[in-house]
Design a protein around this motif. Structure first.
Motif, short mmCIF file in Angstrom:
data_model
loop_
_atom_site.label_atom_id
_atom_site.label_comp_id
_atom_site.label_asym_id
_atom_site.label_seq_id
_atom_site.Cartn_x
_atom_site.Cartn_y
_atom_site.Cartn_z
N UNK A 127 0.80 -1.22 0.00
CA UNK A 127 0.00 0.00 0.00
C UNK A 127 0.83 1.27 0.00
N UNK A 128 2.04 1.24 0.54
CA UNK A 128 2.84 2.46 0.69
C UNK A 128 3.77 2.65 -0.52
N UNK A 129 4.31 3.84 -0.60
CA UNK A 129 5.26 4.14 -1.66
C UNK A 129 6.61 3.50 -1.36
N UNK A 130 7.40 3.34 -2.40
CA UNK A 130 8.70 2.68 -2.25
C UNK A 130 9.69 3.56 -1.48
N UNK A 131 9.51 4.88 -1.51
CA UNK A 131 10.47 5.78 -0.88
C UNK A 131 10.35 5.79 0.65
N UNK A 132 9.22 5.38 1.18
CA UNK A 132 8.99 5.43 2.62
C UNK A 132 9.47 4.17 3.33
N UNK A 133 10.67 3.72 3.03
CA UNK A 133 11.15 2.46 3.57
C UNK A 133 11.39 2.54 5.08
N UNK A 134 11.90 3.66 5.57
CA UNK A 134 12.13 3.80 7.00
C UNK A 134 10.82 3.81 7.77
N UNK A 135 9.83 4.50 7.24
CA UNK A 135 8.52 4.54 7.88
C UNK A 135 7.87 3.16 7.91
N UNK A 136 8.03 2.41 6.82
CA UNK A 136 7.49 1.05 6.78
C UNK A 136 8.17 0.17 7.82
N UNK A 137 9.46 0.34 8.01
CA UNK A 137 10.18 -0.44 9.02
C UNK A 137 9.71 -0.09 10.42
N UNK A 138 9.49 1.20 10.69
CA UNK A 138 9.04 1.62 12.01
C UNK A 138 7.64 1.08 12.32
N UNK A 139 6.74 1.17 11.36
CA UNK A 139 5.39 0.66 11.56
C UNK A 139 5.41 -0.85 11.73
N UNK A 140 6.19 -1.53 10.90
CA UNK A 140 6.28 -3.00 11.00
C UNK A 140 6.85 -3.44 12.34
N UNK A 141 7.86 -2.76 12.83
CA UNK A 141 8.44 -3.10 14.12
C UNK A 141 7.47 -2.90 15.26
N UNK A 142 6.74 -1.80 15.21
CA UNK A 142 5.75 -1.52 16.26
C UNK A 142 4.63 -2.55 16.26
N UNK A 143 4.10 -2.85 15.09
CA UNK A 143 3.02 -3.83 14.98
C UNK A 143 3.51 -5.21 15.40
N UNK A 144 4.71 -5.56 15.01
CA UNK A 144 5.26 -6.88 15.36
C UNK A 144 5.40 -7.02 16.87
N UNK A 145 5.97 -6.02 17.53
CA UNK A 145 6.12 -6.08 18.98
C UNK A 145 4.79 -6.15 19.70
N UNK A 146 3.81 -5.37 19.22
CA UNK A 146 2.50 -5.36 19.85
C UNK A 146 1.77 -6.69 19.65
N UNK A 147 1.84 -7.25 18.44
CA UNK A 147 1.16 -8.53 18.17
C UNK A 147 1.85 -9.67 18.92
N UNK A 148 3.17 -9.64 19.00
CA UNK A 148 3.89 -10.72 19.67
C UNK A 148 3.52 -10.79 21.15
N UNK A 149 3.33 -9.65 21.78
CA UNK A 149 2.99 -9.62 23.20
C UNK A 149 1.50 -9.38 23.46
N UNK A 150 0.67 -9.54 22.45
CA UNK A 150 -0.75 -9.22 22.59
C UNK A 150 -1.50 -10.15 23.55
N UNK A 151 -1.03 -11.34 23.75
CA UNK A 151 -1.73 -12.27 24.64
C UNK A 151 -1.36 -12.06 26.10
N UNK A 152 -0.40 -11.20 26.39
CA UNK A 152 0.06 -11.01 27.77
C UNK A 152 -0.62 -9.84 28.47
N UNK A 153 -1.53 -9.16 27.80
CA UNK A 153 -2.21 -8.03 28.43
C UNK A 153 -1.86 -6.73 27.73
N UNK A 154 -2.62 -5.69 28.08
CA UNK A 154 -2.49 -4.41 27.39
C UNK A 154 -1.16 -3.71 27.70
N UNK A 155 -0.71 -3.76 28.93
CA UNK A 155 0.55 -3.09 29.29
C UNK A 155 1.74 -3.74 28.59
N UNK A 156 1.78 -5.07 28.60
CA UNK A 156 2.89 -5.77 27.94
C UNK A 156 2.80 -5.65 26.43
#
Length: 185
Positions: A127-156
């Protein structure tokens, strides 16, 4: 009997032949009959997809996680068996169990994180443009961390997203811009 000294053809000998360019020195066969076009090990015209490019990173994450987890498993196994005062074969077996369990847990966890990051990065890339590679990495990292710890509760979950954002920031603005790292991407 009459000998035929005609050396032309597929299995022509060296005697009397003047053009030795296409002749194989090992088989004594003219290789121009066997090949119609040059052969290459890698087809330059084929392109790998975005997810296919991430397979090496996923495999590396699993191997690094297994190695680090195994080293910690050895440390923990030696410590736990010394506290339990085990000796001999029983101690070796327990240390081996700690090592294999630690390697499997860490390898699976790091592999899961790598797969989640790669999937979210590929989906965002659609969906994003090819030039926004850093932004895609930041969003992907945030989503990955949140999904990985999603079963441990909202704070984690929020803490996992923050850790993912921090690691993605280090990757996007620090490591990825180095020339030695770019040679391997």
């Amino acid at each position: 009997m009459m000998e035929n000294n005609n050396n032309s053809g597929l299995f022509g000998g060296l005697g009397g032949q003047t053009n030795l360019q296409g002749l194989s020195p090992y088989l004594n066969i003219d290789t121009s009959y066997l090949q119609s076009s040059p052969e290459y090990l890698f087809d330059q015209e084929t392109k790998r997809g975005k997810m296919e490019k991430s397979f090496s990173a996923i495999g590396t994450a699993v191997c690094v996680g297994s190695g680090v987890g195994g080293v910690y498993g050895i440390y923990d196994g030696v410590r736990q068996t010394a506290l339990s005062q085990l000796s001999g074969k029983l101690r070796r077996t327990q240390i081996m169990n700690y090592t294999l369990k630690g390697g499997a847990i860490a390898g699976n966890a790091l592999g899961t994180v790598a797969v989640l990051y790669s999937l979210t990065h590929c989906l965002i890339s659609l969906t994003a443009y090819e030039e926004d590679d850093e932004l895609k990495s930041l969003i992907s990292g945030t989503v990955t961390g949140a999904v990985f710890k999603s079963t441990a509760g909202l704070k984690k979950c929020a803490r996992g997203g923050a850790i993912g954002l921090g690691l993605a920031t280090i990757w996007a603005y620090g490591l990825k811009r180095q020339e030695t790292v770019q040679n391997y991407m």
